[in-house]
Enzyme design. Structure first.
Site, PDB file in Angstrom:
ATOM      1  CE  LYS A 215      -0.653  -0.719   5.114  1.00  0.00           C
ATOM      2  NZ  LYS A 215      -1.114   0.147   5.813  1.00  0.00           N
TER       3      LYS A 215
ATOM      4  CE1 TYR B 258      14.369  31.349   5.085  1.00  0.00           C
ATOM      5  CE2 TYR B 258      14.184  29.199   5.027  1.00  0.00           C
ATOM      6  CZ  TYR B 258      14.710  30.367   4.550  1.00  0.00           C
ATOM      7  OH  TYR B 258      13.847  30.705   3.159  1.00  0.00           O
TER       8      TYR B 258
END
Ligand SMILES: Cc1ncc(COP(=O)(O)O)c(C=O)c1O
Length: 371
Positions: A39, A263
């Site tokens: 899946k 950042y």
């Protein structure tokens, strides 16, 4: 497929290791059938090629979550049972067209599937009976099981192939829930209507296989171990690594002591450092919370991932690495090459399933070897 020159990273997917992992799992329980759970696009690695490789390795029963996944897999695997674990969705046409087998996990699912068999398909169609033994997710809950006796006509209209249940705590071998579910499963099987009692039983996921014969039963449903994650987290990993994720060095700068990086200026160099900018970020499935925590590897040596992870890049400290092997255009291992998948997941506070299924589509994917 994105050309490796143009991609920020390379994702190597070792199909020989995948096939070997399938064989390792089969060997745990030679008397049981070993299926394959593919899946979520084969846990992110490509359901078609993963499915084909498992088939070539001998796998003959496949599990996906949703009917659309089953329909896609059917194009590659024309002649195997494909079980839809999440049950019966829609009007049934996709199941009929592609020969998909729903795992019926509620009384309502049973009634609707039997209606579809009798009124639309006009034939008995296959299904798994999915019972809940303690996970309280999908599966007929214990309080509804006695009502199965009232659905004799509906049950008769369905070609039940197996009865399954799913373990909640298989990756914790000492957890009481495992024995509880084992006992509950036997109790459910004993109480089933006579025509369902002798169906093949499906119980174990990857970790369940390693809990021993009581859990292996007739049809095993491993997923994550096929893809290289450790199904025995308190012991060494018996599986082979399937993926290697390598990020490309875009730039290398030598920064003075005290320079801020990335950042939030979250990292400050503590010496003169060679900082490499790697073209993989959180948009590629490399978890943002690994900034300042994880290590990568180059030439077999570990290097710290420093500063924050950006959307499309991250930074590593290569000060202690020979320049010869760490120039622009070289690659740094973020997973594999000495950085175990399970370790990356743990450092990120998640599980290997999430790392695998989050791998983005911007990598150049290399499928290597085969069954
Ligand atoms: C019902 C069911 N069976 C089997 C599996 C495979 O589990 P694992 O990947 O832990 O082997 C899953 C995956 O979540 C599942 O939902």
């Amino acid at each position: 497929m994105i050309n490796s020159e143009l991609a920020g990273g390379i994702l190597d997917i070792n199909l020989s290791a995948l096939a070997e992992n399938y064989r390792i799992l089969c060997a745990q329980a030679p008397a049981s059938e070993c299926g394959g759970v593919v899946k979520a696009d084969g846990y992110g690695l490509g359901a078609g090629i993963v499915g084909q490789t498992l088939y070539d390795a001998g796998c003959r029963t496949f599990f996906v979550a949703l009917p659309a996944e089953g329909a896609k897999l059917r194009q590659v695997l024309p002649n195997v049972p494909i079980i839809i674990l999440n049950g019966f969705f829609g009007d049934g046409s996709l199941y009929l067209e592609h020969g998909l087998t729903p795992a019926l996990g509620s009384l309502d699912d049973i009634v609707r599937w039997s209606d579809f068999c009798t009124k639309t398909a006009k034939q008995k169609l296959p299904a798994y009976l999915h019972v809940d033994t303690g996970i309280s997710r999908l599966g007929i809950p214990p309080h509804d099981l006695p009502k199965l006796q009232e659905l004799a006509t509906q049950i008769e209209a369905i070609d039940f192939k197996a009865v399954m249940t799913h373990l909640a705590c298989a990756d914790e071998p000492g957890h009481d829930m495992n024995e509880t579910q084992c006992q509950n499963f036997d109790d459910v099987l004993n109480a089933l209507p006579r025509n369902l009692k002798n169906l093949p039983r499906s119980f174990a996921n990857s970790s369940g296989i390693f809990l021993g014969p009581d859990y292996q039963r007739d049809i095993m449903r491993p997923g994550v171990a096929l893809y290289g994650a450790n199904p025995t987290p308190d012991k060494p990993n018996p599986m082979q690594d399937v993926i290697e994720l390598k990020g490309k060095i875009m730039q290398v700068d030598t920064l003075d002591k005290g320079t801020t990086v990335g950042y939030g200026s979250a990292y400050v160099t503590s010496r003169k450092e060679r900082i490499a900018k790697i073209a993989i970020g959180y948009a590629d499935g490399y978890p943002r919370n690994l900034g300042g925590i994880a290590t990568a590897a180059i030439g077999g040596k570990r290097v710290p991932v420093v500063g924050r992870i950006s959307m499309d890049m991250l930074t590593v400290d290569l000060t202690d690495i020979d320049e010869e092997i760490s120039r622009v255009g070289d690659y740094v291992h973020l997973i594999g090459g000495g950085v175990p998948l399970d370790e990356v997941a743990k450092a990120a506070g998640t599980i290997p399933y999430e790392i695998l299924t989050s791998l983005g589509h911007r990598y150049h994917r290399n499928y290597l070897g085969g069954a």
